[in-house]
Design an enzyme around this catalytic site. Structure first.
Site: not given
Lengths: 135, 135, 135, 135, 135, 135
Positions: A14, A33, A39, A41, A79-80, A124
């Site tokens: 995100h 951020c 980047h 998580h 996801d991904h 996170e």
């Protein structure tokens, strides 16, 4: 009343970015951020349902059923993925943990029919997490 | 000989993608890890140094010094970054955990002067991790 | 309203000891926790702030800011210290986890200006922890 | 008021099975959790007591005392046991985490005399857990 | 050469019992682990494969493929089962963690064709685990 | 050959200090770890024994026996103690994790008679740990 929690995991990227602001202001508010390429998580999601315990099943909600709902409604969609770019229900706001948790609540609230949704907790990282209880 | 390990953390996004291949082949080989906008992880990095224990300090390597090296040479360059796009020393190969660990080894090997670098262990998630020992 | 938590860590020693009591009574009440030379823990501290989520930032409180406050006001003063002997704001009472959590609340309450302080959770070990919510 | 938690562990087997139902119905409702020979878990139990902090001891409840109560009243009776077959106080209902937590509450409620029992949290696995607060 | 590890989880019950011995001897040797109705664990399994890193994929073995092998060959056969009674390939020996790890090695060794199987690590609990490297 | 590991925990304080040096030099070399009143950790200790697996017991070493040895020889002597001042076998050297691990090896080596001691792993914190294999 018993509180039942199911944990799920997803890996996503995100970027904290408010398109109404200049790049300089985004950088001042969100710091690293706000890196343009994003980047990521390994998010951990805890969904808590509260309700009475029926005598015959002993279960507030079938954890397999709760797990399936979380998997289909949330994990398969995030996801991904890049949360700013790839997920329709996360568009229109800054994808902070706070806002993601609130969006998950909106989706799951109507899907939980055994007991009622009590809390969405979103990690996170090991050191940063938020909780939303629909208040 | 004692093995001393320092753990570090960084959050980054990446995409498994071989530019020599078609999108279809990338998709066939890497699946959802090849999502064009990338995805992300909270990486955990364990750097292990092996050496004799001097009588006067009792330390193979000063952990503060090891921590500073890992922070400056690795974490500052990859934390909150997109590993394919933002990190010079990760260009030219597919950024799998295997290749990232090998790249970290190349960087750290020359910087560790007390004891010698023994192992780089990189966790992409709690369930997936790799180790490289320079062999 | 969203609850936002930041986790911090510090390593310190302490001794459970009430100077108004004899050594025998301290030993009877506190057992091995009253060892004269002290013992120690890797403490984990969770600071939770609750508040509304502003549209423009999506953050109840900037986690970097919260982390800096916790680091400056707490961690720098207790990390690698003896809690009975080295920390001014922990003097005058037995440094149990309960009392340390309450002392941290007193310090942090006035420093959190985005949202309001909701909870201080302090882990002495994986198996022992306390929570104080200002009640 | 401070909330004090002690964590305990036990390894046990169980089977989700309602003797009033046919095997087919048990299988339909409980799935693989109804395997006739049972299956098992490393359970984690968190017992939380809430109370005022006395000036002289600084402890809501002596954690050694709380630990001893949990050990004697719960862990010794369930550790390395089959929860359906070997534990008297778990007979007469389906041993889901919900029902086990409620049974533990009944036992511990009368034994905690410093402060009062606030919560029983029971983890069947890292991903599945329940909490009962006597409501 | 890079070592790649995939972690899997299963919940099962077992009983340490040698049928060639009397109940009294089983009890003397295995203690509470020999409880007739069995007890259980949340097992964690780490499967490590070692090999060269190909330039085109950057992967010693596709982790999705490794995960599928472990799921099909091991987890589906042991999860939510009684290891003494329900699993053919665990019959004929005492199901200690040592023997289970060796049995898993026998099964997986022939299935890993990218790289070679290096290690089977099996956690019975957070505090007890074994590793087998085929030596 | 199977490697069997038992994990133990203890909480202790220590101070990195070489009495042959001035306070200034101790401070320069050990930094905040040299705080005169000491600081502390929740140490985690992993003791690994390697050996053949006998057919009759299936155990390299009885984990209960290994646990008892570690408890009596190590944990009872260091738990809730100041490692520089309260523990005879840790006197005469700087109590770094490296030196403590080597001292534990000396003690345990002669006590393990089923299999042979393979490794002592000592975690000072989640991020710092050492391993000694008697080499």
């Amino acid at each position: 009343m018993v509180y039942v929690t199911r944990k799920a995991h997803f890996s996503a990227s995100h970027r904290l970015y408010n398109p109404a602001w200049s790049d300089a202001k985004n950088d001042a508010v969100f710091g690293k951020c706000s890196n343009p390429h994003g980047h990521g998580h390994n998010y951990e999601l805890e969904v808590t349902v509260v309700g009475k315990v029926p005598d015959d099943t002993g279960m507030v909600i079938d954890l397999k059923k709760l797990s399936d709902i979380v998997e289909q409604e949330i994990v398969e969609k995030v996801d991904h993925k890049h949360l700013n770019l790839d997920v329709d229900f996360l568009k229109g706001f800054v994808p902070t943990a706070e806002n993601i948790a609130k969006a998950f609540w909106q989706i799951l609230q109507g899907k939980i029919t055994d007991g009622r949704l009590y809390s969405i907790k979103l990690f996170e990282s090991e050191n940063n997490f938020v909780e939303y209880r629909g208040e």
